[in-house]
Structure formats: structure tokens, C-alpha cells
Design a protein around this motif. Structure first.
Motif, PDB file in Angstrom:
ATOM      1  N   LYS A   1       0.841  -1.195   0.000  1.00  0.00           N
ATOM      2  CA  LYS A   1       0.000   0.000   0.000  1.00  0.00           C
ATOM      3  C   LYS A   1       0.877   1.246   0.000  1.00  0.00           C
ATOM      4  O   LYS A   1       2.095   1.182  -0.203  1.00  0.00           O
ATOM      5  N   ASP A   2       0.232   2.391   0.212  1.00  0.00           N
ATOM      6  CA  ASP A   2       0.928   3.668   0.096  1.00  0.00           C
ATOM      7  C   ASP A   2       2.094   3.783   1.080  1.00  0.00           C
ATOM      8  O   ASP A   2       3.125   4.387   0.761  1.00  0.00           O
TER       9      ASP A   2
ATOM     10  N   GLU B   1      -2.778  -1.012  -5.546  1.00  0.00           N
ATOM     11  CA  GLU B   1      -3.321  -0.440  -4.320  1.00  0.00           C
ATOM     12  C   GLU B   1      -2.800   0.972  -4.056  1.00  0.00           C
ATOM     13  O   GLU B   1      -3.293   1.649  -3.153  1.00  0.00           O
TER      14      GLU B   1
ATOM     15  N   SER C   1      -2.328   4.898  -4.323  1.00  0.00           N
ATOM     16  CA  SER C   1      -3.226   6.009  -4.669  1.00  0.00           C
ATOM     17  C   SER C   1      -2.528   6.977  -5.621  1.00  0.00           C
ATOM     18  O   SER C   1      -1.302   6.939  -5.803  1.00  0.00           O
ATOM     19  N   LYS C   2      -3.320   7.850  -6.187  1.00  0.00           N
ATOM     20  CA  LYS C   2      -2.786   8.828  -7.131  1.00  0.00           C
ATOM     21  C   LYS C   2      -1.847   9.815  -6.439  1.00  0.00           C
ATOM     22  O   LYS C   2      -0.821  10.211  -6.999  1.00  0.00           O
ATOM     23  N   GLU C   3      -2.183  10.208  -5.223  1.00  0.00           N
ATOM     24  CA  GLU C   3      -1.349  11.169  -4.495  1.00  0.00           C
ATOM     25  C   GLU C   3       0.041  10.592  -4.214  1.00  0.00           C
ATOM     26  O   GLU C   3       1.056  11.285  -4.332  1.00  0.00           O
ATOM     27  N   THR C   4       0.098   9.308  -3.859  1.00  0.00           N
ATOM     28  CA  THR C   4       1.393   8.691  -3.602  1.00  0.00           C
ATOM     29  C   THR C   4       2.199   8.534  -4.881  1.00  0.00           C
ATOM     30  O   THR C   4       3.428   8.729  -4.897  1.00  0.00           O
TER      31      THR C   4
ATOM     32  N   GLY D   1      -3.919   4.294 -10.593  1.00  0.00           N
ATOM     33  CA  GLY D   1      -4.011   5.713 -10.303  1.00  0.00           C
ATOM     34  C   GLY D   1      -3.263   6.599 -11.272  1.00  0.00           C
ATOM     35  O   GLY D   1      -3.356   7.828 -11.187  1.00  0.00           O
TER      36      GLY D   1
END
Length: 683
Positions: free
Chosen positions: A581-582, A606, A608-611, A631
């Protein structure tokens, strides 16, 4: 036909009632229609019934008496063409607007068979309608202004020789061409395209149109869907639908709604229809500008062209002469790819002064050919043989006796070499052995691994990949190699390489390791990361945990978080670790973000786009693989381009949110974008 059969399978096309057959249903479902038959000839007015020409036509009809439908249709086509040619030649100045004053035009043009046109070409239908309208108008005018002299003239013209008919047909053809040119000039003056024809007035462009008003897909093109100029494709934050917005109208961080969701919000939950923009409003020049992408033209050098020519004619080459090692390697790669490397062509690559030899495909090289390597190249120090399934114990024994300077050996696929042959080779090479790589070996056993570690204590690089007999006992023997800098265990059998022996091995030799790879080691757990790598592998520079399903997000976070003993990673491979995960990627970037050069996070869906956008902070990143990371979109790619100036290769397979509007730059090689391969199908 009985009325009780008017059910779900009944058709009323052409005024025929009754159940449809399987073939008819198949054709209707796929939009296949028959062509429209030509219109029936116009019925002459009563005033012309007594003329000699009309009497001749009636006598001809009475003598012919066709009985079949095909005969009636052919007669109608011939009569319509003759009537159109004659009337056009006689009065070329009459226009189609006169048809509006004739109230009987519809009744005159109707077919006696009650046929309904199913698939009609608008261009052909318009031409036929114009011809019929001129014929009716001119015949009505001739009948109203008829006189005895005109009747006599008509009677005389009917008996004129064929030469006058040919002249009339030529005049009719010239008049039709002049009228077509005038209409084309009129359309041109209104701003229309030169390529358009009569069908442009109704928006069908001369294409076939069925009774439902749907135009065929012959004009469909992937290029017409491309955005124009600086427009940008974004995704709706509510329904995730993609839509186009104008350049400069998108605010960073703002919520983007598609027109449907925006209209629903503004009207209290009532959806508003979206007006489709016509592609005709865009000029061809703007389309070309929108579709233009920057393509780096790579023109091969003269040297590369010569190398390709030599490789294609390798069977006719007797000797290379004075040729460099780099060119020799290129030729070897080409002929290996073409499966042209055999025992005969192998002799071209053997030189007594050669110290490094790499053969990329030894499938067709026999044992005698492999034996000749040691005969003609006794000074070899590095030998790499790929797909060497024909190498046997006698060849290995010959190498151990004659390759007295060998320090590095790489074998891929030696399936028939036994453990005794390996043991003799290791004892003969002894302490000078520095690198050993073994792939797809089925008979390398515990005894061979023990002899290797005892006889060759100066090994610096050791790799075992797809070795069927690899187990924890090998790890105990490898613990004696204190000078190892690179260690690779790839794809062992299940339950053969476990956590505890690996932790013990890394605690023994981990202080000198620079490269460490656990590709496909499914049984390793987080203890290897936290209890072995973190405290012992302080010089580690390259780490690969490709496909290690036993490692978790917490283990990666505990490894990199506040790891002050290590200076930072340059290459990290976390492919197929789908449960990360992030937190795992964030911990890696905090520790090695400034030193990373190659990163592979393929399959980590898994994240995210921000990460993913934080990868733009890696200034030294040159190779990045973000395939199947859902993402990733155009905004993320744009962020990478602005932040990572050294990025040379970007792999984006499986990321369908990257559109044709995705930005790029010179020097960047983007691999796997969907629109690049879709566009090739429509060019």
C-alpha cells in the motif's frame, strides 16, 4: 397470410406480412439492406396519348408483356434513362424548382409494386428524382402548348435516324455536366468543401442511409475522436466518465464534473442532454495538428546497415577479418535471434586472442561445436552460453583442462551436466573463480554447491535461477563465501528456501553485499527484511523482491523508515507485490528518493494517485515502470515530466486512464500507452 401470424417475428417491409426467416433476421440485425430499384417511368399525360410516339410506346409495351418482377424493373430503368435523356436534350433550361408546382409528382413517381426503398444512396436518389421531375414538367408543358405543327415535328423526330439520337444524348450529357459544375461552384461560394457532392446538403455526404435515418460507419475514424489543439481529456470525479475541456480552463485541485453531472447538479437532479459537436466544424489542418506527435527519427548508421547485411548473409561469410568486439557482438545477437548460430557459423566468432565470448542461442550448436570453443580460444576469461542444452560432461571436463584463465562462467539450460562434472570444474578453476551464474539446471545438487563454496572462496557474484534442487542446504554452504558482493536466488521450488536459513546467511555475509535479489521466493517473510537486511546489509545498493508475496507493507515500512546505516538505494524492484500500500512506497521515497535511478512498481494497484505523484520528486530517476497502477493518468505523467528531468524510459502498460492527450517530451521513451497502438490500427 392469416392475421394471427402478425406476432413478434412479423415484418412489414415492402408491404409483405408474415413471419421472417432466419436469414432475413440475420440481415436486419446487421443493417444489410438491398439496393433501391430504379423508379418507374412517369405516366404520360392523357393529352399525349394520341401522339405517334406514345402510340409506339404502347404498342411496344403490349408486345413485350414481361411477366417477372426483374423484367419489369429492367424495363423501368431503360425507360427512365431514355425519358431523362430525351427531355434533357429538348429543354435543358428547365430547373428542378418547377417540380414544386406539379401537385401530381408524388402519385406519378410511386411504384405499382408497392416497393418501399430500404437502403438508398442519397446521391442516386436525388439524381433519379430530378430526372423524373424534369420529365414530368417538360411533358406537361409540351402537352399544354401542343399544336398541329409540334405534333408533326414530334412525329418526324420519332422517325429520325440514329445520328440525331446520338447528338441528343451528347447534348444531354453536356447539359448535365454544366449543371453539376454550377451547383459545385455555388456550394464552393458558400464555404463548402470541394470534396463534397450532392449528398452534402442533407448531411449524409452521399452515403447509404436506411429508413431509420442512421448513417453507415464508413466515415467513422479514430482520428475524428482526437481532441483539438490544446484541449485536455479529464475524468469526471463523480461518474469517472472521460470528457474534453478547453486548455487553460482547468484549475489545479478543482473538482471536475462532466456536462451530464454538472447539468444534473444545476437543475436539481434532472439530467440535461449534451449537444454533440459536429466534426465538420473543425478544419483538416487543425485535425492534423492535434494528431501530430513527436517521433524521434532513428536513422541507422552505415556500420549498422553493414552489420545487418552481414548477419543476413552469414552462411556465405568465410571470415570477418579485422572487426571490433562491439560489431562482433551485434552480429552474434542478430544471427542468434534468427536461429542462424550453429556449429559452422560459430567458427566465425572464435579468435585465439579473444578473452570474452558470449553466445546468445546455442540451440543448434552441437557438443563438438561447443568443444571447439576451448580449442580455438584458450585465453578465455569470461564465457557465457545461453540455451546450451547440448553441453555435456565431456565438454565441461575439456573446459576445466584447457581454459586455464577462466574466471567467469554463465550457463543457461545445461540440463544434462551431472554434479560430478561440476565438481571437477570447480576444483580445476579453484580460487581464481570470481563469478558463477547457473539458470535452468536440473542436476546441480547439494554436493556441487558444497564443492563450489569450498574450492572457490573468492567468488564475488553468485546467481541461481530456476534450479530444481535448490534448498536451504545451499544457504549453509554459501555462508563460507565472505567476499560475495552480489547474490541472487530466483524462482526456487515451494518450501525449499525458507526464512530462518536466509536470515542466518545474510547475518553472516550481508555486510559486503551490494546487490541482493529474491525474485519469486514465495516463502520468505518480513523477518528477512527487519532482522537481516536492515541491521546487516548496510552497503546494499540494489534490491529486488519481485513476486515475494510473503513480504507485507509493514515489513517494507520498517525496513526503510529511519534506516540511517544505509546511504540509499539506486535500483529497487517491487513488481507483483500486489498487497503493498501507500506506506511502503512512501517509506522508500523518504529514504532513497534522492538516489533512486531505476524503480519498478508494476502491478501495485493499491497505490493512490497522491502517492504516485510523489515519484516526481526523484530527481535522478531514469527508468520507471508504473504498469498496472490504476491511479496513473495524464496529470500524473505531466507531473513526472516536470519533476524528473533525467527520465529516459517510462513504462505504462495497462493504465487505460492515460489518453491521447498525455504530454511527452523529446528524449523520453514511453512504452505501453494504449492510444499509440490503437492509433496504428486506424492510420
Amino acid at each position: 397470410m392469416s392475421r394471427r401470424n402478425r406476432g413478434a417475428g412479423t415484418t412489414y417491409v415492402n408491404n409483405v406480412r408474415g413471419p421472417t426467416s432466419a436469414l432475413t433476421s440475420f440481415l436486419n440485425e446487421r443493417g444489410i439492406r438491398r439496393a433501391n430499384p430504379a423508379p418507374r417511368p412517369p405516366t404520360p399525360p392523357p393529352e399525349e396519348a394520341s401522339t405517334p410516339a406514345a402510340q409506339d410506346g404502347e404498342e411496344a409495351e403490349q408486345t413485350a408483356q414481361p411477366t417477372s418482377r426483374a423484367a419489369r424493373l429492367s424495363r423501368g430503368r431503360a425507360a427512365a434513362l431514355a425519358a431523362a435523356a430525351t427531355t434533357t436534350a429538348s429543354t435543358p433550361g428547365v430547373t428542378e424548382e418547377a417540380d414544386k408546382d406539379n401537385p401530381d409528382s408524388d402519385s406519378d413517381s410511386s411504384s405499382d409494386d408497392g416497393l418501399i426503398p430500404i437502403a438508398v444512396s442519397t446521391r442516386a436518389a436525388r439524381a433519379a428524382a430530378m430526372a423524373a421531375a424534369r420529365s414530368r414538367t417538360r411533358s406537361a408543358a409540351a402537352s399544354s402548348n401542343a399544336s398541329p405543327s409540334s405534333s408533326a415535328t414530334a412525329a418526324g423526330s420519332s422517325s429520325s435516324p440514329p445520328v440525331s439520337k446520338a447528338k441528343a444524348a451528347a447534348k444531354a450529357k453536356a447539359a448535365a455536366a454544366a449543371e453539376f459544375a454550377s451547383r459545385k461552384r455555388a456550394r464552393k461560394s458558400k464555404g463548402g468543401s470541394d470534396d463534397s457532392d450532392d449528398g452534402d446538403d442533407d448531411g449524409t455526404n452521399g452515403e447509404f442511409q436506411d429508413i431509420t435515418g442512421l448513417v453507415s460507419r464508413s466515415r467513422f475514424s479514430h482520428k475524428e475522436r482526437m481532441p483539438i489543439r490544446g484541449n485536455k481529456i479529464v475524468f469526471c470525479s463523480r461518474c469517472r466518465a472521460r470528457f474534453t475541456v478547453k486548455a487553460g480552463t482547468v484549475d489545479e485541485g478543482s473538482e471536475m464534473l462532466c456536462p451530464t453531472c454538472a447539468g444534473e447538479t444545476a437543475n436539481g437532479g434532472v439530467k440535461q442532454p449534451i449537444k454533440a459537436t459536429s466534426p465538420r466544424s473543425v478544419t483538416k489542418r487543425a485535425k492534423r495538428r492535434a494528431q501530430k506527435v513527436e517521433v524521434e527519427c532513428q536513422i541507422p548508421s552505415l556500420q549498422d546497415l553493414c552489420i545487418r547485411k552481414i548477419a543476413n548473409c552469414i552462411e556465405d561469410v568465410e571470415a570477418f577479418g579485422e572487426i571490433g568486439a562491439v560489431s562482433m557482438d551485434k552480429i552474434c545477437k542478430i544471427i542468434s535471434r534468427n536461429r542462424s548460430l550453429n556449429s559452422d557459423t560459430l567458427q566465425l566468432f572464435l579468435d585465439p586472442r579473444q578473452t570474452d565470448l558470449t553466445l546468445y542461442d546455442c540451440t543448434d550448436v552441437t557438443a563438438d561445436g561447443l568443444l571447439s570453443i576451448a580449442k580455438f580460444c584458450p585465453e578465455l576469461q569470461t564465457l557465457r552460453l545461453a540455451l546450451c542444452g547440448r553441453i555435456n560432461d565431456s565438454v565441461i571436463s575439456y573446459y576445466s583442462l584447457h581454459l586455464t584463465q577462466l574466471t567467469s562462467l554463465s550457463l543457461m539450460g545445461p540440463i544434462v551436466v551431472t554434479e560430478d562434472a561440476y565438481a571437477d570444474l570447480f576444483r580445476a578453476i579453484g580460487p581464481r573463480f570470481e563469478r558463477f551464474e547457473l539458470k535452468n539446471a536440473s542436476r546441480f545438487s547439494d554436493m556441487a554447491a558444497r564443492v563450489l563454496c569450498e574450492s572457490c572462496p573468492n567468488l564475488q557474484r553468485l546467481q541461481f535461477s530456476d534450479c530444481m534442487l535448490m534448498n536451504d542446504n545451499w544457504l549453509d554452504s554459501i555462508g563460507n563465501l565472505t567476499k560475495l558482493k552480489s547474490l541472487t536466488f530466483s524462482d526456487p521450488e515451494v518450501d525449499k528456501v525458507t526464512t530462518e536459513p536466509m536470515v542466518k546467511l545474510l547475518q553472516t555475509i550481508g555486510s559486503g553485499l551490494v546487490e541482493l535479489s529474491f525474485k519469486g521466493c514465495l516463502d520468505l517473510e518480513d523477518a528477512v527484511l527487519t532482522e537481516a537486511i536492515r541491521p546487516c546489509c548496510v552497503r546494499l545498493d540494489q534490491l529486488s523482491i519481485h513476486g515475494c508475496e510473503g513480504f507485507t507493507t509493514e515489513g517494507i515500512r520498517d525496513l526503510f523508515q529511519d534506516w540511517k546505516l544505509n546511504r540509499g538505494m539506486t535500483q529497487v524492484d517491487m513488481e507483483s507485490c500486489v498487497m503493498f500500500k501507500d506506506e511502503a512506497l512512501q517509506a522508500l521515497l523518504e529514504h532513497s528518493g534522492s538516489s533512486l535511478e531505476e524503480l519498478n512498481i508494476k502491478g501495485l494497484d493499491e497505490l493512490s494517485k497522491e502517492t504516485l505523484m510523489k515519484l516526481a520528486e526523484c530527481e535522478n530517476l531514469t527508468v520507471l515502470d508504473v504498469s498496472w497502477c490504476r491511479g496513473v493518468d495524464d496529470e500524473v505523467i505531466e507531473k513526472y515530466l516536470n519533476g524528473t528531468n533525467k527520465l529516459e524510459k517510462l513504462v505504462v502498460w495497462g493504465n487505460n486512464r492515460i489518453t491521447e492527450c498525455c504530454p511527452t517530451r523529446k528524449g523520453l521513451r514511453m512504452v505501453g500507452r494504449e492510444t499509440d497502438y490503437i492509433g496504428q490500427r486506424f492510420t
